[in-house]
Design a protein around this motif. Structure first.
Motif, PDB file in Angstrom:
ATOM      1  N   TYR A   1      -7.024   2.056   5.910  1.00 18.15           N
ATOM      2  CA  TYR A   1      -7.264   2.766   7.164  1.00 18.15           C
ATOM      3  C   TYR A   1      -6.015   2.763   8.036  1.00 18.15           C
TER       4      TYR A   1
ATOM      5  N   ARG B   1      -8.207  -2.524   8.108  1.00 18.79           N
ATOM      6  CA  ARG B   1      -7.861  -2.669   6.695  1.00 18.79           C
ATOM      7  C   ARG B   1      -6.692  -1.758   6.326  1.00 18.79           C
ATOM      8  N   PRO B   2      -5.896  -2.166   5.332  1.00 15.69           N
ATOM      9  CA  PRO B   2      -4.674  -1.420   4.998  1.00 15.69           C
ATOM     10  C   PRO B   2      -4.884   0.056   4.706  1.00 15.69           C
TER      11      PRO B   2
ATOM     12  N   TYR C   1       0.848  -1.193   0.000  1.00 18.03           N
ATOM     13  CA  TYR C   1       0.000   0.000   0.000  1.00 18.03           C
ATOM     14  C   TYR C   1       0.878   1.235   0.000  1.00 18.03           C
TER      15      TYR C   1
ATOM     16  N   VAL D   1      -3.850  -8.600   1.098  1.00 20.70           N
ATOM     17  CA  VAL D   1      -4.582  -7.565   1.826  1.00 20.70           C
ATOM     18  C   VAL D   1      -5.442  -8.195   2.920  1.00 20.70           C
ATOM     19  N   LYS D   2      -6.070  -9.316   2.621  1.00 20.44           N
ATOM     20  CA  LYS D   2      -6.863 -10.016   3.629  1.00 20.44           C
ATOM     21  C   LYS D   2      -5.989 -10.486   4.783  1.00 20.44           C
TER      22      LYS D   2
ATOM     23  N   CYS E   1      -3.490  -7.142  11.324  1.00 23.53           N
ATOM     24  CA  CYS E   1      -3.641  -5.809  11.920  1.00 23.53           C
ATOM     25  C   CYS E   1      -4.901  -5.718  12.772  1.00 23.53           C
TER      26      CYS E   1
ATOM     27  N   THR F   1      -5.027  -7.458   6.868  1.00 21.13           N
ATOM     28  CA  THR F   1      -6.156  -7.004   7.688  1.00 21.13           C
ATOM     29  C   THR F   1      -6.296  -7.870   8.933  1.00 21.13           C
ATOM     30  N   LYS F   2      -6.139  -9.164   8.760  1.00 21.44           N
ATOM     31  CA  LYS F   2      -6.237 -10.079   9.900  1.00 21.44           C
ATOM     32  C   LYS F   2      -5.105  -9.832  10.891  1.00 21.44           C
TER      33      LYS F   2
ATOM     34  N   LYS G   1      -5.037  -9.562  -3.416  1.00 21.07           N
ATOM     35  CA  LYS G   1      -6.227  -9.554  -2.561  1.00 21.07           C
ATOM     36  C   LYS G   1      -6.024 -10.448  -1.346  1.00 21.07           C
TER      37      LYS G   1
END
Length: 289
Positions: free
Chosen positions: A190, A187-188, A148, A176-177, A183, A180-181, A173
């Motif tokens: 944010y 979500r990246p 990102y 990114v998933k 973190c 997100t988990k 994708k």
């Protein structure tokens, strides 16, 4: 390092590549340059009066192009754009120099791992400088994959988020998933906003803004009808208020745990601890602690 700046030739910005001609783009560049001749001369004068930045701009010819096209916000007049470009080239390097850092084009600043295997770096914009000259970039360290990026600039006494973009390649994708988990549900996109809040405060600014969707200069990092960024949604969900620009709070996301369902409280505690640790690391790496 070159010690004199001159407006770049079209071929320096749009050389033919891979048996593909960019003749039409070169023509458009020349026409825009003719139309903006007076501003080009003012920019040449500015650059030659600020020789510390000549090496950066000469080695990145596309850093000059915003003078004749767009920069940060589609609404800027030619006069506003030139003023913003000059301020944006200098404000961050000057601040970092005061703190004892080398220029970013010589050495990036690595803020360290947000979570294991993912680190955050402050760098020059190698992608599309009309969206800002400076980036926060999130990397997956094992493969050095850029996950990102956030491009930002300065408008008057505020910093402005001009771009938030993610990757568009095989496996992105899923990455990114996974991020997100790791973190704790953040979500990246944010995560990048939260990181920019911290950077804004640490650089001594009291205001952080976000570009409205309709005034954003479209990024070239991601081009996919299946992967779109809605800036208005991101900034609204980051508690922003739209007043010309999205006005973003500088405090890190921190909901009252009593208002969060009990089964999610542990996740939020870990998220807040992660963001606080990131802010602490950024402070240390900027030589502020």
């Amino acid at each position: 390092m070159d010690n004199k700046y001159q407006w770049p030739q079209a071929m320096a910005i749009y050389p033919d590549r891979n048996n593909k001609t960019y003749r039409l783009k070169r023509l458009r560049y020349k026409l825009r340059s003719l139309k903006s001749y007076s501003n080009i001369k003012k920019f040449e004068q500015f650059m030659n009066e600020n020789p510390d930045f000549i090496g950066l701009v000469n080695s990145h010819p596309n850093y000059s192009y915003p003078v004749v096209y767009r920069f940060l916000d589609k609404r800027f007049s030619a006069k506003q754009r030139l003023q913003m470009i000059c301020e944006n080239l200098t404000f961050l390097p000057n601040k970092l120099s005061e703190l004892g850092h080398d220029p970013l084009w010589e050495k990036e600043i690595n803020f360290g791992e947000v979570i294991p295997d993912f680190d955050l770096r402050l760098k020059i914009n190698e992608f599309q400088p009309m969206e800002g000259y400076w980036n926060l970039e999130l990397f997956y360290k094992p493969t050095e994959e850029l996950i990102y990026l956030l491009s930002f600039g300065k408008i008057e006494q505020s910093l402005l988020i001009a771009v938030i973009q993610g990757p568009n390649q095989e496996g992105s994708k899923e990455m990114v998933k996974l991020l997100t988990k790791k973190c704790h549900g953040l979500r990246p996109a944010y995560l990048m906003v939260e990181a920019m809040k911290s950077l804004t405060q640490l650089l001594g600014y009291e205001n952080l803004q976000g570009i409205p969707q309709k005034y954003q200069n479209k990024s070239r990092f991601v081009q996919s009808k299946h992967y779109a960024v809605n800036y208005d949604t991101i900034f609204s969900e980051s508690n922003g208020v739209l007043q010309g620009y999205w006005q973003l709070p500088l405090s890190l996301e921190n909901k009252n745990l009593d208002d969060i369902p009990s089964k999610k409280r542990s996740m939020y505690r870990k998220r807040y601890a992660m963001l606080e640790q990131l802010q602490s690391s950024m402070k240390e790496k900027l030589f502020l602690s």
